[in-house]
Design an enzyme around this catalytic site. Structure first.
Site, short mmCIF file in Angstrom:
data_model
loop_
_atom_site.label_atom_id
_atom_site.label_comp_id
_atom_site.label_asym_id
_atom_site.label_seq_id
_atom_site.Cartn_x
_atom_site.Cartn_y
_atom_site.Cartn_z
N TYR A 141 59.32 -46.62 28.32
CA TYR A 141 60.43 -45.66 28.36
C TYR A 141 61.69 -46.26 28.99
CZ TYR A 141 56.45 -42.72 27.34
OH TYR A 141 55.32 -42.20 26.78
N CYS B 246 80.36 -45.12 34.28
CA CYS B 246 81.31 -44.19 34.89
C CYS B 246 80.61 -42.85 35.03
CB CYS B 246 82.54 -44.07 34.02
SG CYS B 246 83.26 -45.67 33.73
N PRO C 209 47.28 -43.58 24.98
CA PRO C 209 48.07 -44.09 26.10
C PRO C 209 49.35 -44.78 25.64
CG PRO C 209 46.29 -45.61 25.59
CD PRO C 209 46.10 -44.40 24.70
N ARG D 24 65.69 -43.42 33.86
CA ARG D 24 64.59 -42.61 34.40
C ARG D 24 64.85 -42.05 35.79
NH1 ARG D 24 60.20 -44.32 35.31
NH2 ARG D 24 58.94 -42.51 34.79
C1 LIG Z 1 54.27 -39.37 25.12
C2 LIG Z 1 53.00 -39.02 24.50
C3 LIG Z 1 51.87 -39.79 24.76
C4 LIG Z 1 51.86 -40.95 25.71
O1 LIG Z 1 52.06 -40.58 27.03
P1 LIG Z 1 52.02 -41.70 28.17
O2 LIG Z 1 52.31 -40.97 29.40
O3 LIG Z 1 53.06 -42.69 27.84
O4 LIG Z 1 50.65 -42.29 28.15
C5 LIG Z 1 50.71 -39.48 24.09
N1 LIG Z 1 50.65 -38.45 23.22
C6 LIG Z 1 51.73 -37.68 22.96
C7 LIG Z 1 51.61 -36.59 21.98
C8 LIG Z 1 52.92 -37.94 23.59
O5 LIG Z 1 53.97 -37.16 23.33
#
Ligand SMILES: *Cc1c(COP(=O)(O)O)cnc(C)c1O
Length: 436
Positions: free
Chosen positions: A395, A365, A296, A335
């Protein structure tokens, strides 16, 4: 109509005077002390999420680990927290490896991802003692084998497999489909091929398999489907190649609540369901369930973060729309521009005025420099007011930029009601520091 507020995370509340508090701390004194824009993290919330994950995997699996996907937010203080909480980590670059190391993180518990590791990346990571490489493709596997061999070491690897699952999320963060740029697909036979290859090379040691179907996933079924496909694959490889995976990483991606209409995922319950399924299905297939890894990122840090802005220009275009400009924008939060992500934005000081529909925009801009469109804010909103954009822990800093040569905001951690600077605000000198 007065603004009906949505406190989407339990670490938010209004005090008696109507001021918004985050992690038990009033926000306006922090804006005063550190300036805006300002990223805040509620450290207690981050620790709480780590403990929820670790507690759940320990309860429901015989052997499992939780890795924090550090691309969600990858600065030294966060790696220290992960170390203290006993989390493993994912890293995706030499910069993340360097930061984790600086925080004293034991890199033997780190997993190195990315779909295109350069030779330099591989050398750097092996020399830094990164425990595991998650290998995306055959070309990369050859490079790791060659570089490990030159150094006389055996590098542990997992293979990234594409299970062919659509996670029903934004296209830019869906990674599990067959045509994804990530991994080797089961459907095309490439997953089997790369497994044979890994087993034939002498300086890599195959430990298991990995998949990650996508991010901001709310449908728990997606994980059960992925787990089924991956366990079928583990069994198939065992039958064909007599290799039984020791580790099976089923990725990250648990969804997070940005607005009230999104559900709140019960992590403990989701892991319980995944575990029940995987244990039963491994039994049915007649294989030992490998150590299961979860990765996660977002769900560890997202709602532990908040961005504070100061309102500047408020522009009303009669018959069209109203813009509320803030002193940040797509540079600290890209985002909405990238995915059209929803956000909850609240005034820090409660207002008794009617609510009005506005778009909150940044100061770059670029017309696409929008934090959120058509949201309610009090019609009294004006220059100098503080706004809080919620759920910006994942992020945001890690995706921030210096477009328009804007300095990045500082990051302040809140723990037990005390604020502490983790990253200072950039200065114009910082922005020119690399120019020779
Ligand atoms: C980005 C990513 C995650 C984490 O994803 P979340 O949505 O932030 O939990 C886990 N494993 C891999 C390989 C990723 O690229």
């Amino acid at each position: 109509m007065l603004l009906k507020e949505k406190m989407i995370c339990p670490n938010l509340e209004r005090d008696k005077s109507g001021e918004l508090c985050f992690g038990g701390v009033r926000l306006s004194p922090l804006a005063e002390k550190y300036g805006t824009p300002l990223y805040l993290y509620d450290e207690d919330r981050i620790r709480d999420r780590c403990r929820t994950y670790i507690g759940a995997v320990n309860k429901y699996f015989e052997s499992a680990r939780v890795l924090y996907a550090s691309k969600a937010a990858s600065f030294t203080r966060l790696y220290e927290i992960m170390r203290e909480e006993g989390m493993g980590i994912d890293v995706v670059s030499i910069g993340e490896i360097y930061s984790a190391r600086k925080a004293g993180f034991d890199l033997s518990g780190a997993y190195f991802h990315s779909n295109n590791k350069t030779d330099y990346d591989v050398e750097y990571a092996i020399d830094a003692g990164v425990g595991y490489f998650v290998v995306d493709n055959a070309e990369e596997l050859y490079a790791i084998d060659r570089i490990a061999s030159e150094r006389g070491v055996s590098q542990k690897v997992l293979l990234r497999i594409t299970p062919g699952i659509d996670p029903h999320t934004y296209a830019a963060v869906a990674t599990g489909k067959v045509d994804s740029k990530f991994g080797s697909a089961i459907e095309t036979g490439q997953a089997l091929e790369i497994t044979s290859l890994a087993l034939s090379l002498s300086s890599v040691k195959l430990v298991g398999f990995h998949c990650h179907v996508g991010s901001q996933v709310f449908d728990a079924d997606v994980y059960l489907k992925a787990a089924r496909v991956m366990l079928d694959f583990v069994k198939d490889i065992f039958d064909r190649l007599d290799f039984l995976a020791e580790e099976l990483d089923i990725g990250g991606g648990f969804g997070v609540r940005y607005v009230e209409s999104q559900p709140e995922i019960d992590i403990d319950k989701s892991i319980m369901e995944v575990a029940a399924f995987m244990r039963a299905y491994a039994r049915e297939l007649g294989i030992t369930l490998p150590t299961v890894l979860f990765e996660p990122g977002r769900s560890i840090v997202a709602d532990a973060g908040l961005t504070l802005y100061t309102v500047g220009t408020v522009k009303r275009i009669p018959g069209y729309k109203s813009y509320v400009s803030v002193d940040g924008g797509m540079t600290d939060n890209p985002r909405y521009a990238l995915y059209g992500s929803p956000y909850t934005i609240l005034p820090v000081i409660e207002s008794a005025s009617e609510s009005e529909t506005v778009s909150v925009v940044g100061r770059c801009c670029e017309s696409g420099d929008i934090i959120q469109e058509n949201i309610p804010l009090p019609s009294s909103v004006s220059r100098g007011d503080l706004l809080a954009c919620l759920t910006t822990g994942a992020y945001h800093y890690s995706m921030s930029s210096n477009y328009n040569k804007l300095p990045r905001p500082p990051v302040v951690m809140l723990a037990g009601g005390v604020d502490k600077l983790a990253i200072r605000r950039e200065t114009p000198e910082d922005l020119c520091a690399l120019e020779v």
